[in-house]
Design a protein around this motif. Structure first.
Motif, PDB file in Angstrom:
ATOM      1  N   GLU A   1      -3.732  19.504  12.815  1.00 56.61           N
ATOM      2  CA  GLU A   1      -3.218  19.909  11.591  1.00 56.61           C
ATOM      3  C   GLU A   1      -4.398  20.455  10.546  1.00 56.61           C
ATOM      4  O   GLU A   1      -4.100  21.541  10.099  1.00 56.61           O
ATOM      5  CB  GLU A   1      -2.311  19.105  10.744  1.00 56.61           C
ATOM      6  CG  GLU A   1      -1.883  19.479   9.488  1.00 56.61           C
ATOM      7  CD  GLU A   1      -0.818  18.273   8.794  1.00 56.61           C
ATOM      8  OE1 GLU A   1      -0.706  18.390   7.638  1.00 56.61           O
ATOM      9  OE2 GLU A   1      -0.335  17.437   9.451  1.00 56.61           O
ATOM     10  N   PHE A   2      -5.434  20.006  10.597  1.00 57.99           N
ATOM     11  CA  PHE A   2      -6.621  20.450  10.022  1.00 57.99           C
ATOM     12  C   PHE A   2      -6.982  21.722  10.337  1.00 57.99           C
ATOM     13  O   PHE A   2      -7.207  22.661   9.714  1.00 57.99           O
ATOM     14  CB  PHE A   2      -7.794  19.187  10.048  1.00 57.99           C
ATOM     15  CG  PHE A   2      -8.961  19.828   9.619  1.00 57.99           C
ATOM     16  CD1 PHE A   2      -9.195  19.982   8.193  1.00 57.99           C
ATOM     17  CD2 PHE A   2      -9.872  20.399  10.563  1.00 57.99           C
ATOM     18  CE1 PHE A   2     -10.588  20.261   7.746  1.00 57.99           C
ATOM     19  CE2 PHE A   2     -11.217  20.759  10.081  1.00 57.99           C
ATOM     20  CZ  PHE A   2     -11.635  20.837   8.636  1.00 57.99           C
ATOM     21  N   TYR A   3      -7.388  21.888  11.607  1.00 56.71           N
ATOM     22  CA  TYR A   3      -7.633  22.999  12.316  1.00 56.71           C
ATOM     23  C   TYR A   3      -6.638  24.074  12.151  1.00 56.71           C
ATOM     24  O   TYR A   3      -6.921  25.200  11.738  1.00 56.71           O
ATOM     25  CB  TYR A   3      -7.674  22.983  13.707  1.00 56.71           C
ATOM     26  CG  TYR A   3      -9.127  22.348  14.242  1.00 56.71           C
ATOM     27  CD1 TYR A   3     -10.350  23.193  13.667  1.00 56.71           C
ATOM     28  CD2 TYR A   3      -9.359  21.191  14.857  1.00 56.71           C
ATOM     29  CE1 TYR A   3     -11.526  22.405  13.888  1.00 56.71           C
ATOM     30  CE2 TYR A   3     -10.735  20.588  15.207  1.00 56.71           C
ATOM     31  CZ  TYR A   3     -11.839  21.250  14.780  1.00 56.71           C
ATOM     32  OH  TYR A   3     -12.928  20.710  14.900  1.00 56.71           O
ATOM     33  N   LEU A   4      -5.172  24.032  12.186  1.00 54.96           N
ATOM     34  CA  LEU A   4      -4.086  24.997  11.892  1.00 54.96           C
ATOM     35  C   LEU A   4      -4.418  25.343  10.416  1.00 54.96           C
ATOM     36  O   LEU A   4      -4.260  26.625  10.106  1.00 54.96           O
ATOM     37  CB  LEU A   4      -2.888  24.282  12.138  1.00 54.96           C
ATOM     38  CG  LEU A   4      -1.653  25.214  12.072  1.00 54.96           C
ATOM     39  CD1 LEU A   4      -1.690  26.466  12.802  1.00 54.96           C
ATOM     40  CD2 LEU A   4      -0.428  24.372  12.164  1.00 54.96           C
ATOM     41  N   ASP A   5      -4.585  24.558   9.660  1.00 58.22           N
ATOM     42  CA  ASP A   5      -4.846  24.875   8.039  1.00 58.22           C
ATOM     43  C   ASP A   5      -6.160  25.670   7.904  1.00 58.22           C
ATOM     44  O   ASP A   5      -6.044  26.595   7.194  1.00 58.22           O
ATOM     45  CB  ASP A   5      -4.992  23.490   7.155  1.00 58.22           C
ATOM     46  CG  ASP A   5      -3.414  22.822   7.044  1.00 58.22           C
ATOM     47  OD1 ASP A   5      -2.367  23.596   7.336  1.00 58.22           O
ATOM     48  OD2 ASP A   5      -3.535  21.707   6.587  1.00 58.22           O
TER      49      ASP A   5
END
Length: 69
Positions: free
Chosen positions: A28-32
């Motif tokens: 989720e961090f990388y997607l954001d």
């Protein structure tokens, strides 16, 4: 002059740690991060789509080579 190398990271964990939940948070961090960088860039919509396609292709390649789960 200061080196621009990335420092090594060591993660300490307990036996009861939920790695699947941690993996979801990291994803989720990388997607954001990717979403924010694309939104803030001056790329056209077609160029943004091309970037996303390249990322997807690289992830599929890594998955087929057994690098990712």
């Amino acid at each position: 002059m200061k080196s621009k190398s990335i420092p090594s990271i060591e993660i300490h964990h307990s036996d009861t740690m939920d790695f699947e939940a941690l993996s979801d948070k990291i994803n989720e961090f990388y997607l954001d991060f990717i979403e924010r960088r694309l939104r803030d860039s001056d790329l056209s919509t077609d160029e943004k789509i091309a970037v996303i396609d390249i990322i997807k292709k690289q992830l599929k390649l890594r998955d087929s080579n057994g690098i990712t789960k």
